[in-house]
Enzyme design. Structure first.
Site, PDB file in Angstrom:
ATOM      1  N   LEU A 132       6.023  -5.235  -2.835  1.00  0.00           N
ATOM      2  CA  LEU A 132       6.013  -6.645  -1.423  1.00  0.00           C
ATOM      3  C   LEU A 132       5.459  -6.108  -0.311  1.00  0.00           C
ATOM      4  CD1 LEU A 132       9.838  -7.287  -3.153  1.00  0.00           C
ATOM      5  CD2 LEU A 132       7.407  -8.334  -4.033  1.00  0.00           C
ATOM      6  N   ILE A 134     -14.834   4.691  -7.218  1.00  0.00           N
ATOM      7  CA  ILE A 134     -14.371   5.194  -5.547  1.00  0.00           C
ATOM      8  C   ILE A 134     -16.421   4.111  -5.059  1.00  0.00           C
ATOM      9  CG2 ILE A 134     -15.789   7.216  -4.317  1.00  0.00           C
ATOM     10  CD1 ILE A 134     -13.307   7.267  -5.729  1.00  0.00           C
ATOM     11  N   LEU A 135     -16.105   3.855  -3.847  1.00  0.00           N
ATOM     12  CA  LEU A 135     -16.891   3.569  -3.128  1.00  0.00           C
ATOM     13  C   LEU A 135     -17.871   4.478  -2.665  1.00  0.00           C
ATOM     14  CD1 LEU A 135     -17.890  -0.331  -3.516  1.00  0.00           C
ATOM     15  CD2 LEU A 135     -16.014   0.048  -0.898  1.00  0.00           C
ATOM     16  N   GLY A 149      -4.342  -7.228  -9.807  1.00  0.00           N
ATOM     17  CA  GLY A 149      -4.384  -8.324  -8.719  1.00  0.00           C
ATOM     18  C   GLY A 149      -3.486  -9.254  -8.089  1.00  0.00           C
ATOM     19  N   ASN A 160      -2.222  -7.793  -5.215  1.00  0.00           N
ATOM     20  CA  ASN A 160      -2.780  -7.633  -3.915  1.00  0.00           C
ATOM     21  C   ASN A 160      -3.135  -8.855  -3.349  1.00  0.00           C
ATOM     22  OD1 ASN A 160      -1.574  -5.948  -1.840  1.00  0.00           O
ATOM     23  ND2 ASN A 160      -2.169  -4.945  -4.111  1.00  0.00           N
ATOM     24  N   ASN A 185      -9.124  -0.862   2.326  1.00  0.00           N
ATOM     25  CA  ASN A 185      -7.917  -0.575   1.213  1.00  0.00           C
ATOM     26  C   ASN A 185      -6.626  -0.502   1.424  1.00  0.00           C
ATOM     27  OD1 ASN A 185      -7.869   0.647  -1.628  1.00  0.00           O
ATOM     28  ND2 ASN A 185      -7.265   2.653  -0.821  1.00  0.00           N
ATOM     29  N   HIS A 202      -3.301   1.511  -0.135  1.00  0.00           N
ATOM     30  CA  HIS A 202      -2.482   2.603  -0.610  1.00  0.00           C
ATOM     31  C   HIS A 202      -0.892   2.772  -0.601  1.00  0.00           C
ATOM     32  CE1 HIS A 202      -2.727   6.099  -2.923  1.00  0.00           C
ATOM     33  NE2 HIS A 202      -2.076   6.641  -2.041  1.00  0.00           N
ATOM     34  N   ASP A 217      -9.211   8.014   0.638  1.00  0.00           N
ATOM     35  CA  ASP A 217      -7.735   7.386   0.793  1.00  0.00           C
ATOM     36  C   ASP A 217      -8.061   8.301   2.279  1.00  0.00           C
ATOM     37  OD1 ASP A 217      -6.222   8.141  -1.802  1.00  0.00           O
ATOM     38  OD2 ASP A 217      -6.977   5.985  -1.391  1.00  0.00           O
ATOM     39  N   GLU A 240     -15.856   8.399   3.974  1.00  0.00           N
ATOM     40  CA  GLU A 240     -16.654   8.831   2.788  1.00  0.00           C
ATOM     41  C   GLU A 240     -15.764   9.338   1.535  1.00  0.00           C
ATOM     42  OE1 GLU A 240     -19.260   7.995   5.006  1.00  0.00           O
ATOM     43  OE2 GLU A 240     -17.955   9.505   5.326  1.00  0.00           O
TER      44      GLU A 240
HETATM   45  C1  GRF Z   1      -0.968  -1.554  -5.686  1.00  0.00           C
HETATM   46  O1  GRF Z   1       0.033  -0.877  -5.997  1.00  0.00           O
HETATM   47  C2  GRF Z   1      -1.832  -0.920  -5.198  1.00  0.00           C
HETATM   48  O2  GRF Z   1      -1.479   0.161  -3.537  1.00  0.00           O
HETATM   49  C3  GRF Z   1      -3.071  -0.184  -5.912  1.00  0.00           C
HETATM   50  O3  GRF Z   1      -3.475  -0.710  -6.770  1.00  0.00           O
HETATM   51  C4  GRF Z   1      -1.579  -1.797  -7.395  1.00  0.00           C
HETATM   52  C5  GRF Z   1      -2.262  -2.604  -8.037  1.00  0.00           C
HETATM   53  O4  GRF Z   1      -2.310  -3.300  -6.556  1.00  0.00           O
HETATM   54  N1  GRF Z   1      -3.971  -0.305  -4.999  1.00  0.00           N
HETATM   55  P1  GRF Z   1      -2.396  -5.191  -7.601  1.00  0.00           P
HETATM   56  O5  GRF Z   1      -1.477  -5.459  -8.299  1.00  0.00           O
HETATM   57  O6  GRF Z   1      -3.613  -5.377  -8.958  1.00  0.00           O
HETATM   58  O7  GRF Z   1      -3.421  -5.653  -6.733  1.00  0.00           O
END
Ligand code: GRF
Length: 205
Positions: A175, A90-91, A12, A14, A105, A107, A148, A145
């Site tokens: 970062l 997957i959503l 987490g 992000n 999302n 990526h 990515d 659908e």
């Molecule tokens: C990150 O590299 C993000 O790009 C991917 O999951 C990884 C872990 O993210 N989707 P986080 O530290 O759990 O936010």
């Protein structure tokens, strides 16, 4: 108030970057209404609890094909945007119709490189190094659908250095992810994004 649900599967960082950007006033009039994890014990849940944010754990092994339906029950009519932040399931299904162009999302590559099925985590960076790219980065995109494949909102680049390990590259990109994700959320919350087929237009004003 622009209300957000954040979906996670792991650490987490992000999610934390969104929390921090709300706290320091970069994300104005935004609130995280809930954090939903598809894995028990994801550390991102602790980050949410520390801030008093409502959390739900929907174990993907239990909910299986009902996972997206259950998530829709939790978010419908409750949030303006769903943010997948290190979310690995997957959503699919009705949620993508009800939240068209309202699911984003992050990526950790420059899509369309090094993305798609089974391309997540350290594997993404291993492939980038194997390929010998000189630049990598991250992409924030709308979720459709596919995997990515949605329209691209923001991309940020990093140099790939000759001595890089996959972990070094991953840390450098992470970062930039933290910056890109909140930038995208800010633009959407301020209604500065327009999507026409595959193209995303950002208003300058
Ligand atoms: C990150 O590299 C993000 O790009 C991917 O999951 C990884 C872990 O993210 N989707 P986080 O530290 O759990 O936010």
């Amino acid at each position: 108030m622009f209300k957000i649900a954040v979906l996670i599967s792991g650490g987490g960082t992000n999610l934390q970057s969104i929390i921090d950007n709300i706290d320091k006033g970069y994300l104005k009039n935004c609130s995280i209404e809930m954090v939903i994890s598809d894995r028990i014990g994801a550390y991102g849940l602790e980050r949410a609890k520390k801030k008093g944010i409502k959390t739900f754990t929907l174990d993907r092994k239990i909910y299986k094909s009902q996972l997206s339906t259950k998530i829709l029950e939790l978010v419908e009519d409750k949030v303006d945007l769903i943010v997948l932040a290190g979310y690995l399931s997957i959503l699919n299904g009705e949620i993508l119709d009800k939240f068209k162009n309202k699911v984003i999302n992050i990526h950790p590559s420059l899509i369309p490189s090094f993305c798609g099925k089974d391309m997540y985590g350290i594997k993404v960076h291993e492939r980038a190094l194997e390929y010998g790219v000189k630049v990598s980065g991250c992409t924030v995109h709308f979720v459709d659908e596919g995997t990515d494949t949605g329209a691209i909102i923001i991309q940020k680049t990093v140099p790939v250095k000759s001595q890089d390990t996959a972990k070094m590259l991953q840390d450098r990109i992470l970062l930039k992810e933290h910056i890109a994700l909140s930038e995208a959320i800010k633009l959407i919350s301020e209604n500065k994004i327009m999507v026409r087929e595959r193209k995303v237009y950002i208003s300058e004003d």
